[in-house]
Design a protein around this motif. Structure first.
Motif, PDB file in Angstrom:
ATOM      1  N   ASN A  38      -9.536  -9.791   5.401  1.00 13.36           N
ATOM      2  CA  ASN A  38      -8.669 -10.164   6.882  1.00 13.36           C
ATOM      3  C   ASN A  38      -7.563  -8.154   6.512  1.00 13.36           C
ATOM      4  O   ASN A  38      -7.464  -8.061   5.731  1.00 13.36           O
ATOM      5  CB  ASN A  38      -7.650 -10.660   6.289  1.00 13.36           C
ATOM      6  CG  ASN A  38      -6.774 -11.181   7.757  1.00 13.36           C
ATOM      7  OD1 ASN A  38      -6.149  -9.782   8.226  1.00 13.36           O
ATOM      8  ND2 ASN A  38      -6.696 -12.265   8.465  1.00 13.36           N
ATOM      9  N   PRO A  39      -8.498  -7.521   7.004  1.00 13.96           N
ATOM     10  CA  PRO A  39      -7.371  -6.127   6.891  1.00 13.96           C
ATOM     11  C   PRO A  39      -6.638  -6.220   7.266  1.00 13.96           C
ATOM     12  O   PRO A  39      -5.538  -5.475   6.348  1.00 13.96           O
ATOM     13  CB  PRO A  39      -8.516  -5.005   8.340  1.00 13.96           C
ATOM     14  CG  PRO A  39      -8.931  -6.322   9.393  1.00 13.96           C
ATOM     15  CD  PRO A  39      -9.188  -7.340   8.934  1.00 13.96           C
ATOM     16  N   ASP A  40      -5.474  -6.553   8.249  1.00 13.85           N
ATOM     17  CA  ASP A  40      -4.432  -6.811   8.347  1.00 13.85           C
ATOM     18  C   ASP A  40      -3.354  -7.253   7.025  1.00 13.85           C
ATOM     19  O   ASP A  40      -2.837  -7.148   6.184  1.00 13.85           O
ATOM     20  CB  ASP A  40      -4.002  -7.940   9.414  1.00 13.85           C
ATOM     21  CG  ASP A  40      -1.438  -8.207   9.682  1.00 13.85           C
ATOM     22  OD1 ASP A  40      -1.186  -6.424  10.119  1.00 13.85           O
ATOM     23  OD2 ASP A  40      -1.545  -8.644   9.693  1.00 13.85           O
ATOM     24  N   ALA A  41      -4.109  -8.008   6.264  1.00 13.25           N
ATOM     25  CA  ALA A  41      -3.328  -8.417   4.726  1.00 13.25           C
ATOM     26  C   ALA A  41      -3.887  -7.340   3.773  1.00 13.25           C
ATOM     27  O   ALA A  41      -4.450  -8.172   2.380  1.00 13.25           O
ATOM     28  CB  ALA A  41      -4.275  -9.961   4.592  1.00 13.25           C
ATOM     29  N   PHE A  42      -4.433  -6.379   4.311  1.00 10.83           N
ATOM     30  CA  PHE A  42      -5.149  -5.455   3.369  1.00 10.83           C
ATOM     31  C   PHE A  42      -5.863  -6.167   2.629  1.00 10.83           C
ATOM     32  O   PHE A  42      -5.867  -5.784   0.832  1.00 10.83           O
ATOM     33  CB  PHE A  42      -4.408  -5.000   2.253  1.00 10.83           C
ATOM     34  CG  PHE A  42      -3.557  -4.286   3.070  1.00 10.83           C
ATOM     35  CD1 PHE A  42      -3.680  -2.836   3.696  1.00 10.83           C
ATOM     36  CD2 PHE A  42      -1.844  -4.962   3.076  1.00 10.83           C
ATOM     37  CE1 PHE A  42      -2.800  -2.083   4.358  1.00 10.83           C
ATOM     38  CE2 PHE A  42      -0.952  -3.542   4.068  1.00 10.83           C
ATOM     39  CZ  PHE A  42      -0.986  -3.453   4.377  1.00 10.83           C
TER      40      PHE A  42
ATOM     41  N   PRO B 192       0.501  -1.476   0.322  1.00  9.92           N
ATOM     42  CA  PRO B 192      -0.336  -0.015   0.043  1.00  9.92           C
ATOM     43  C   PRO B 192       1.301   1.560   0.007  1.00  9.92           C
ATOM     44  O   PRO B 192       2.028   1.320   0.789  1.00  9.92           O
ATOM     45  CB  PRO B 192      -0.576   0.363   1.191  1.00  9.92           C
ATOM     46  CG  PRO B 192       0.250  -0.827   2.111  1.00  9.92           C
ATOM     47  CD  PRO B 192       1.248  -1.695   1.511  1.00  9.92           C
ATOM     48  N   THR B 193       0.786   1.976  -0.575  1.00 11.10           N
ATOM     49  CA  THR B 193       1.964   3.194  -1.018  1.00 11.10           C
ATOM     50  C   THR B 193       0.449   4.874  -0.490  1.00 11.10           C
ATOM     51  O   THR B 193      -0.588   4.021  -1.023  1.00 11.10           O
ATOM     52  CB  THR B 193       2.342   3.892  -2.722  1.00 11.10           C
ATOM     53  OG1 THR B 193       1.204   3.379  -2.646  1.00 11.10           O
ATOM     54  CG2 THR B 193       3.600   2.317  -2.164  1.00 11.10           C
TER      55      THR B 193
ATOM     56  N   GLU C 198      -8.150   1.755  -3.148  1.00 13.93           N
ATOM     57  CA  GLU C 198      -8.717   1.739  -1.893  1.00 13.93           C
ATOM     58  C   GLU C 198      -8.365   1.988  -1.323  1.00 13.93           C
ATOM     59  O   GLU C 198      -7.731   2.778  -1.018  1.00 13.93           O
ATOM     60  CB  GLU C 198      -8.291  -0.501  -2.357  1.00 13.93           C
ATOM     61  CG  GLU C 198      -8.486  -1.097  -3.392  1.00 13.93           C
ATOM     62  CD  GLU C 198      -7.554  -2.101  -3.004  1.00 13.93           C
ATOM     63  OE1 GLU C 198      -8.105  -3.370  -4.220  1.00 13.93           O
ATOM     64  OE2 GLU C 198      -7.435  -3.065  -2.273  1.00 13.93           O
ATOM     65  N   THR C 199      -9.464   1.584  -0.257  1.00 17.15           N
ATOM     66  CA  THR C 199     -10.084   2.518   1.404  1.00 17.15           C
ATOM     67  C   THR C 199      -9.219   1.234   2.467  1.00 17.15           C
ATOM     68  O   THR C 199      -9.752   0.641   2.767  1.00 17.15           O
ATOM     69  CB  THR C 199     -11.373   3.089   1.742  1.00 17.15           C
ATOM     70  OG1 THR C 199     -11.099   3.989   0.320  1.00 17.15           O
ATOM     71  CG2 THR C 199     -10.916   3.753   2.763  1.00 17.15           C
ATOM     72  N   HIS C 200      -8.183   1.303   2.896  1.00 13.32           N
ATOM     73  CA  HIS C 200      -8.018   0.584   4.024  1.00 13.32           C
ATOM     74  C   HIS C 200      -8.002   1.268   5.449  1.00 13.32           C
ATOM     75  O   HIS C 200      -7.200   2.431   5.317  1.00 13.32           O
ATOM     76  CB  HIS C 200      -7.109  -0.091   3.853  1.00 13.32           C
ATOM     77  CG  HIS C 200      -6.834  -1.291   2.707  1.00 13.32           C
ATOM     78  ND1 HIS C 200      -7.677  -3.058   3.054  1.00 13.32           N
ATOM     79  CD2 HIS C 200      -6.749  -1.447   1.428  1.00 13.32           C
ATOM     80  CE1 HIS C 200      -8.031  -2.542   1.358  1.00 13.32           C
ATOM     81  NE2 HIS C 200      -6.936  -2.271   0.599  1.00 13.32           N
TER      82      HIS C 200
ATOM     83  N   ARG D 165     -11.760  -9.784  -0.562  1.00 13.65           N
ATOM     84  CA  ARG D 165     -12.338  -8.958   0.456  1.00 13.65           C
ATOM     85  C   ARG D 165     -13.607 -10.065   1.330  1.00 13.65           C
ATOM     86  O   ARG D 165     -13.688 -10.839   0.361  1.00 13.65           O
ATOM     87  CB  ARG D 165     -12.876  -8.014  -0.249  1.00 13.65           C
ATOM     88  CG  ARG D 165     -12.443  -6.751  -0.694  1.00 13.65           C
ATOM     89  CD  ARG D 165     -13.341  -6.071  -1.726  1.00 13.65           C
ATOM     90  NE  ARG D 165     -13.881  -6.322  -2.838  1.00 13.65           N
ATOM     91  CZ  ARG D 165     -13.727  -5.730  -3.826  1.00 13.65           C
ATOM     92  NH1 ARG D 165     -12.547  -5.710  -4.382  1.00 13.65           N
ATOM     93  NH2 ARG D 165     -14.454  -6.628  -4.462  1.00 13.65           N
ATOM     94  N   GLU D 166     -14.242  -9.476   2.408  1.00 13.55           N
ATOM     95  CA  GLU D 166     -15.266 -10.439   2.623  1.00 13.55           C
ATOM     96  C   GLU D 166     -16.313 -11.055   1.553  1.00 13.55           C
ATOM     97  O   GLU D 166     -16.891 -10.374   0.894  1.00 13.55           O
ATOM     98  CB  GLU D 166     -16.135 -10.262   3.881  1.00 13.55           C
ATOM     99  CG  GLU D 166     -17.139 -10.846   4.895  1.00 13.55           C
ATOM    100  CD  GLU D 166     -17.384 -10.244   5.237  1.00 13.55           C
ATOM    101  OE1 GLU D 166     -18.093 -10.813   6.368  1.00 13.55           O
ATOM    102  OE2 GLU D 166     -16.725  -9.182   6.076  1.00 13.55           O
TER     103      GLU D 166
END
Length: 402
Positions: free
Chosen positions: A322-326, A61-62, A281-283, A299-300
């Motif tokens: 999983n948010p930790d794995a984007f 992610p950047t 994307e939004t994280h 994504r879920e």
């Protein structure tokens, strides 16, 4: 059980979903994590292995920047799979003929469609929506055209072609004995040209601004610059071309299958997923550019495809978000050894033994794709149960490679 190791030796942490990783890949992850534009951390998938600049099997992610070499030169490379109403018992006894029919419909390796046959055809019309967009890109960056001979002819003639390396078309059977067609390819020669052109442009731009990098292949474009906008436009085009390429290949493969089996229908939606691409994307509430280099979106509830080697099972999966794995997972088994090492270590007899029972090439030309050159797909899957759940397990009966 999933394994998550976090490294804190760089500017941002690296979260690694495996314990099977070599020193070269670790160093590349640290290099990426040291860049000032990377935020908030880097995620390494279970199939992680060294690439060029950025690690294959990484999610980067950047903020306000994109790294062309992290996307790579096979822009938009990914998977497409469809399930049919056919069962295994309805496949022909002679699978070699079916394999030959698909190879005749979908050129492999260096093969492409003949310009005189596709010019003005439905094949060329399929690519027409992309033509005006490409003209705008090339008008600003004529060097792209100079890097590829017979520029227009080449990208149209390669639409609906497989390429070589780890790209494949497979006929597979699932746990209910249902027949699937699954394929893996990308943006072919034009994607390679676009990738190489903008990687070189980023390196030149970094030198001009005297930016020090841990690896010159990690050169990036900053948001707000003309090159940033032009690259995003070009990479979006190549990703759309890759998607259309797989769609055209699938159409041709299904037509070839239909000539050798009883009438059938497609059962359910087609599954499509890029695994070399960048997306907005939004994280964590923040808008980021997320580059998946050898990783897919998970994504879920999202369906994806994780293929094994040409002698191992593949998986249709559903993402857990999983948010930790984007919201990502692995894109396959991942290489354990380089192509040159595989060729030194194995021969065609090893390949034949490891692909016994599968209708495929078993010659020296594809020894670098031997199953033993890849990680164990079962172990890779075991390390990402926090990222995806398995929906279908596929075993190939035909594997076509270039």
């Amino acid at each position: 059980m999933p394994i998550v190791t976090t490294m804190h030796k760089a500017r941002v942490p690296v979260h690694i979903y495996t314990d099977d990783i070599d020193h070269a890949a670790l160093q590349q992850l640290l290099n990426v994590a040291s860049l000032p534009v990377v935020h908030p951390h880097v995620a390494a998938m279970p199939d992680v292995h060294a690439g060029i600049g950025a690690t294959v099997g990484s999610v980067i992610p950047t903020r306000g920047a994109v790294i062309p070499a992290a996307v790579g030169v096979d822009i938009g490379c990914g998977m497409n799979a469809v399930r049919t109403t056919l069962t295994a018992s309805q496949l022909p006894d002679n699978l070699a003929r079916l394999r030959s029919a698909i190879e005749a419909a979908v050129p492999v390796g260096l093969g492409q469609h003949d310009w005189d046959k596709v010019r003005g055809s439905s094949h060329a019309r399929a690519g027409r929506p992309l033509n005006d967009r490409l003209d705008r890109i090339v008008a600003k960056h004529g060097g792209i055209m100079k890097m590829q001979r017979k520029f227009v002819q080449t990208w149209i003639c390669q639409l609906g072609t497989l390429g070589g390396g780890n790209h494949f078309v497979e006929v597979c059977i699932d746990e209910e004995e249902r027949v699937w067609i699954m394929l893996h390819s990308g943006s072919r020669g034009i994607g390679n040209v676009i990738g190489r052109y903008f990687i070189a442009a980023a390196q030149k731009d970094m030198r001009r601004h005297q930016v020090n990098l841990p690896d010159r292949d990690l050169a990036y474009f900053s948001e707000g610059s003309t090159l940033f906008d032009d690259y995003v436009e070009a990479v979006d085009w190549a990703q759309d071309y890759a998607l259309l390429n797989r769609s055209e290949m699938m159409r041709r493969a299904l037509e070839a299958l239909a000539r050798h089996v009883p009438p059938f229908r497609l059962d359910g939606e087609a599954i499509n997923c890029h695994h070399n691409y960048v997306a907005r994307e939004t994280h964590g509430g923040e808008r980021l550019y997320v580059t998946r280099k050898g990783a897919i979106s998970a994504r879920e509830g999202e369906l994806g495809i994780i293929p094994g080697s040409m002698g191992a099972r593949s998986y249709v999966v559903r993402g857990k978000g999983n948010p930790d794995a984007f919201c990502s997972c692995s894109h396959g088994a991942g290489r354990r050894m380089s192509r040159s090492e595989a060729k030194r270590s194995f021969d065609r007899f090893d390949l034949a033994a490891q692909t016994e029972g599968i209708e495929c090439r078993k010659d020296a030309g594809v020894v670098d794709e031997i199953p033993a050159a890849y990680k164990d797909i079962e172990q890779v899957m075991a390390h990402q149960t926090d990222l995806v759940e398995v929906v279908h397990t596929l075993r190939q009966v035909i594997c076509i490679k270039g």
